[in-house]
Design a protein around this motif. Structure first.
Motif, mmCIF file in Angstrom:
data_model
loop_
_atom_site.group_PDB
_atom_site.id
_atom_site.type_symbol
_atom_site.label_atom_id
_atom_site.label_comp_id
_atom_site.label_asym_id
_atom_site.label_seq_id
_atom_site.Cartn_x
_atom_site.Cartn_y
_atom_site.Cartn_z
ATOM 1 N N ASP A 1 0.570 -1.652 -0.142
ATOM 2 C CA ASP A 1 0.293 -0.159 0.131
ATOM 3 C C ASP A 1 0.436 1.081 -0.201
ATOM 4 O OD1 ASP A 1 -1.903 2.378 0.742
ATOM 5 O OD2 ASP A 1 -2.172 1.019 1.865
ATOM 6 N N SER A 2 0.625 2.559 -0.771
ATOM 7 C CA SER A 2 0.915 3.748 -0.787
ATOM 8 C C SER A 2 1.199 4.186 0.054
ATOM 9 C CB SER A 2 1.287 4.165 -2.618
ATOM 10 O OG SER A 2 -0.034 4.153 -2.873
ATOM 11 N N LYS A 3 0.665 4.459 0.521
ATOM 12 C CA LYS A 3 -0.162 5.481 2.156
ATOM 13 C C LYS A 3 1.124 4.448 3.118
ATOM 14 C CE LYS A 3 -3.506 6.030 5.422
ATOM 15 N NZ LYS A 3 -3.377 7.722 5.443
ATOM 16 N N CYS A 4 0.470 2.786 3.653
ATOM 17 C CA CYS A 4 1.483 3.021 4.726
ATOM 18 C C CYS A 4 2.996 2.042 4.805
ATOM 19 C CB CYS A 4 0.721 2.178 5.083
ATOM 20 S SG CYS A 4 -1.214 2.668 6.196
ATOM 21 N N MET A 5 3.002 1.753 3.707
ATOM 22 C CA MET A 5 4.315 0.892 3.006
ATOM 23 C C MET A 5 5.526 0.136 4.407
ATOM 24 S SD MET A 5 4.701 2.870 0.146
ATOM 25 C CE MET A 5 6.709 2.441 -0.051
ATOM 26 N N VAL A 6 4.414 -0.497 4.613
ATOM 27 C CA VAL A 6 4.857 -1.296 6.050
ATOM 28 C C VAL A 6 5.078 -2.645 4.890
ATOM 29 C CG1 VAL A 6 3.904 -3.320 7.056
ATOM 30 C CG2 VAL A 6 2.739 -0.803 7.091
ATOM 31 N N TYR A 7 7.084 -3.154 5.442
ATOM 32 C CA TYR A 7 8.201 -4.621 5.063
ATOM 33 C C TYR A 7 7.619 -5.089 5.864
ATOM 34 C CZ TYR A 7 9.742 -0.352 2.672
ATOM 35 O OH TYR A 7 9.931 1.156 1.528
ATOM 36 N N ASP A 8 7.270 -6.346 5.914
ATOM 37 C CA ASP A 8 7.667 -7.191 6.400
ATOM 38 C C ASP A 8 9.340 -7.905 6.540
ATOM 39 O OD1 ASP A 8 5.171 -8.014 6.030
ATOM 40 O OD2 ASP A 8 5.268 -9.360 4.663
ATOM 41 N N LYS A 9 9.986 -7.185 6.502
ATOM 42 C CA LYS A 9 11.049 -8.026 7.369
ATOM 43 C C LYS A 9 12.520 -6.063 6.504
ATOM 44 C CE LYS A 9 11.474 -12.474 4.964
ATOM 45 N NZ LYS A 9 12.220 -13.634 4.563
ATOM 46 N N LYS A 10 12.954 -5.887 7.401
ATOM 47 C CA LYS A 10 14.386 -5.307 7.581
ATOM 48 C C LYS A 10 15.023 -4.804 5.961
ATOM 49 C CE LYS A 10 15.049 -4.254 12.280
ATOM 50 N NZ LYS A 10 15.576 -4.676 13.222
ATOM 51 N N ASN A 11 15.080 -6.007 5.568
ATOM 52 C CA ASN A 11 16.234 -5.570 3.632
ATOM 53 C C ASN A 11 15.662 -5.884 3.140
ATOM 54 O OD1 ASN A 11 15.547 -8.939 4.444
ATOM 55 N ND2 ASN A 11 16.473 -9.394 3.454
ATOM 56 N N GLU A 12 14.512 -4.960 3.026
ATOM 57 C CA GLU A 12 13.419 -4.910 2.120
ATOM 58 C C GLU A 12 12.908 -3.177 1.532
ATOM 59 O OE1 GLU A 12 9.438 -8.754 2.443
ATOM 60 O OE2 GLU A 12 9.542 -6.201 2.771
ATOM 61 N N ALA A 13 13.324 -3.316 0.283
ATOM 62 C CA ALA A 13 12.965 -1.879 -0.104
ATOM 63 C C ALA A 13 11.672 -1.950 -1.182
ATOM 64 C CB ALA A 13 13.958 -1.811 -0.790
ATOM 65 N N ALA A 14 11.283 -0.202 -0.924
ATOM 66 C CA ALA A 14 10.240 -0.449 -2.096
ATOM 67 C C ALA A 14 10.889 -0.043 -3.680
ATOM 68 C CB ALA A 14 9.496 0.828 -2.271
ATOM 69 N N ASP A 15 10.543 0.072 -4.828
ATOM 70 C CA ASP A 15 10.841 0.468 -5.951
ATOM 71 C C ASP A 15 9.735 1.662 -5.951
ATOM 72 O OD1 ASP A 15 11.115 0.619 -8.800
ATOM 73 O OD2 ASP A 15 10.909 -1.421 -9.436
#
Length: 300
Positions: free
Chosen positions: A104-118
């Motif tokens: 979701d572009s509003k909350c931007m919640v990652y499951d893991k610390k080593n994740e990144a968004a494009d």
């Protein structure tokens, strides 16, 4: 003789103390300035010049407008526009950026610390397809057409076409604002954030402070003689309220601030007055808590 010297020394110290007490208040006795306040003071000209240049580059922007008594600042995504863009997520160390899922572009919640968004996805989206959020759009229309008020959009977007997309969206649904600032755009990175000097103990700017810093700079540009008495800030992301309220209260004790939160509930947005700053005091509204204000519309 020793007694006379002692009396002379005591008299001298009393006179010296009296001299300082009638002059400027020593720093140790004055109100301490917050670290964010120090950061702003250190970078005031960089921030203000960056805003001037962004407005100068835009053929649509009216630039810094002065003489108004009210300054209105709007976020764009999930505040003016019901943005539905799904953001791809990948492993931060993956050179191929293989998409794991979208978030979701509003909350931007990652499951893991080593994740990144494009974030390049925002270059390809059809911004004009988004639905406007009626309450904020109505406010923007009202303020733009009021000669006593100014209205700007400050978005955290970074895409190169942000400026064109935002102006097109608002021209279609409301009115053109006085100016748009894409906080993380390449021109802002080059002219502002890459040049920021940091207070002692900081390795980088904390999350959520960039918009408050820009609001402060825009306020001072818009109010060279103290014309602006009220600032309204419309936003859907809580961190900007929590990060900036104390700094703005400290920097502008004579200005009234109203922070309006746009809260999403089943893809419908409602406006809530979250914080008011008056006479330099932060006054939480509707049982909100500062500095841990949480609108509750994003999962933890």
């Amino acid at each position: 003789m020793k007694k006379q010297k002692l009396m002379f020394l005591i008299t001298f110290l009393i006179v010296l103390a009296g001299t300082f007490s009638c002059g400027k208040i020593p720093v140790s006795q004055s109100k301490p300035v917050s670290t964010l306040g120090q950061a702003y003071a250190m970078n005031r000209s960089i921030l203000q010049n960056g805003i001037r240049e962004i407005f100068y580059r835009s053929l649509v922007s009216r630039g810094v407008v002065t003489g108004q008594n009210t300054l209105n600042v709007f976020d764009f995504d999930h505040t003016l526009a019901n943005t539905t863009t799904a953001v791809p997520v990948y492993q931060s160390q993956d050179p191929d950026k293989k998409v794991l899922r979208t978030i979701d572009s509003k909350c931007m919640v990652y499951d893991k610390k080593n994740e990144a968004a494009d974030y390049s996805v925002f270059e390809e989206e059809d911004t004009l397809a988004f639905a406007p959020i009626p309450e904020s759009i109505a406010r923007l229309k009202e303020y733009v057409n009021d000669p006593k008020q100014s209205a700007y959009v400050i978005s955290a977007r970074s895409a190169a076409r942000t400026y064109t997309a935002v102006y097109e969206f608002l021209w279609k649904h409301a009115e053109l604002p006085d100016g748009v600032i894409a906080v993380n755009s390449a021109p802002m990175q080059e002219r502002v954030w890459s040049r920021i000097a940091l207070p002692q103990g900081w390795s980088r700017l904390p999350s959520g402070v960039n918009k408050p810093l820009l609001i402060a700079a825009l306020l001072e540009l818009s109010s060279p003689s103290g014309e602006v008495k009220t600032v309204r800030y419309f936003e859907d992301t809580d961190k900007y309220f929590n990060a900036g309220a104390e700094f703005l209260a400290e920097r502008f004790p004579g200005v009234r601030f109203e922070f309006y939160d746009y809260i999403r509930d089943k893809n419908i947005f409602r406006e809530r007055l979250a914080l008011v700053i008056e006479n330099g005091k932060i006054l939480p509204q509707n049982e909100s808590v500062f500095p841990a204000y949480d609108s509750g519309d994003c999962p933890e």
